[in-house]
Scaffold this active site. Sequence first.
Site, mmCIF file in Angstrom:
data_model
loop_
_atom_site.group_PDB
_atom_site.id
_atom_site.type_symbol
_atom_site.label_atom_id
_atom_site.label_comp_id
_atom_site.label_asym_id
_atom_site.label_seq_id
_atom_site.Cartn_x
_atom_site.Cartn_y
_atom_site.Cartn_z
ATOM 1 C CE LYS A 22 1.759 -0.443 -14.143
ATOM 2 N NZ LYS A 22 2.283 0.892 -13.917
ATOM 3 C CG ASN A 23 5.325 -0.981 -11.715
ATOM 4 O OD1 ASN A 23 4.736 -0.411 -12.630
ATOM 5 N ND2 ASN A 23 4.868 -1.012 -10.475
ATOM 6 C CB CYS A 116 -1.287 10.864 -11.648
ATOM 7 S SG CYS A 116 -0.892 9.654 -10.427
ATOM 8 N NE ARG A 121 2.763 8.257 -9.051
ATOM 9 C CZ ARG A 121 2.568 7.150 -9.760
ATOM 10 N NH1 ARG A 121 1.480 7.037 -10.488
ATOM 11 N NH2 ARG A 121 3.440 6.180 -9.741
ATOM 12 C CG ASP A 305 1.517 -0.718 -7.445
ATOM 13 O OD1 ASP A 305 1.077 0.396 -7.110
ATOM 14 O OD2 ASP A 305 2.373 -0.870 -8.331
ATOM 15 N NE ARG A 397 -1.925 3.652 -16.336
ATOM 16 C CZ ARG A 397 -1.717 3.918 -15.051
ATOM 17 N NH1 ARG A 397 -2.694 4.292 -14.270
ATOM 18 N NH2 ARG A 397 -0.506 3.841 -14.545
#
Length: 418
Positions: A22-23, A116, A121, A305, A397
């Site tokens: 994803k990142n 968030c 952030r 993460d 997500r």
Amino acid sequence: MAKLIIEGGHALKGQINLRGAKNAALPILAAAMLVPEPVRIGNCPRLTDVEHMVGLLKALGCRAEWAGEDLFIDAGSARTAELPEGLAGSIRSSVFLLGPLLGRFGAAEAPYPGGCDIGNRPVDLHLKGFRAMGVKVDEASGRIRCLGRPRGGAEIALEYPSVGATENLIMAACGAEGDTVLVNPAREPEIDDLMAFLNGAGFDMRREGSSRIRVRGGRRGRATAHAILPDRIEAGTYMVAAAITGGHLVIRGGRKEHLSAPLTALKEAGCRIRIEGGDLDIEGPERPRELRRLVTLPYPGFPTDMQSQMFALCTVARGTSVLEENVFEDRFRHGAELRRMGADCDLRGRTAVIRGVRSLHGATVTAHDLRGGAALALAGLRAEGITVVERAERIDRGYADFAATLRGVGAVIRREDD
Ligand code: UD1
């Protein structure tokens, strides 16, 4: 909204194929904006965050189309550099488009991202870098307005190796005429994947040692194809699923060199790990050992993460573990949820002290953020009885088919969508 309903107590067994990261996918999709010709992005995970980015690209006039896990983007038709308000849920991703829009059009405008689920952030480092490239930045009335083609010749030192700022500045620098040098850039492998995509598309950049990136200006983007690197966080999460259930999984398609800190921590917890090529073979212990001190840090340190998932593992360890979260200031909300399942933990500021208990029990808990939600599901796999994870759409997500993937290796888990 969705919930996961999990019956705990089943050791997982089998194989899981990793998907693209994803990142890496998010900045690479944004970077497609720099290329006025068709690009093919292979191994692209179909996640809600990725769909949001596709929505933003379309709102800017790009064409985008899926064929299985390949995403075709043609930004040749993009005409506007202004992101509309009200693409709910996409606000964070829109920040990633500032750099490429500046690089392509010399202008960019997006809603201010704000806070968030894991803390405040800020984007000050992104904007400071743009200003150092000669771009005029205005932050009035909840929007970020950037104007001016990035000038070459800047040497930008980042006070903190921010992943997002490094990516944004690389992408903006692609539009400059001269060279741009980033000092103290982030070292995450997803940045190198972005650079590989951009180099493939005709731009020119490289790392100079570990503390500098040089982007040569004056290049134009051209058609290319790129396959996204495997998701190291997905790999780590499923490794914890094996670890916490005393199971045995083979995670396929991983890159061990990107996982050295999580692998070290999982070995400390008593897992047996064998690695052959891209296969990560992991066997969990009957009961994990405590982690004396796990500290999250920018890469190559232990990834933030993966903190929540390791937190879940520590709740059932033999002894007391200490976790220190150094990247985001509010990333322990899963701790309070895990307490509902019988976990014994103290949370103070950036430190969590977790006294392992013999067993957790099922409860109804809430996923407050993506990784924290995954951690609750992992705890549910171990707990006695039924765990219900509410707001499980937040897990979508970052994990494609999370429940189905776990079911495929023996978990008793189902999903209900409202
Ligand atoms: C990225 C990842 C996220 C991961 C994080 C850290 C994506 C889409 N997201 O997020 O999953 O958890 O890296 O590895 O790739 N900061 C500032 N000013 C800035 C920018 C950041 O103070 O302008 C601070 C943040 O508040 C935070 C720290 O720097 O405390 C890390 O942020 P950063 O590395 O930028 O993370 P993201 O790019 O947001």
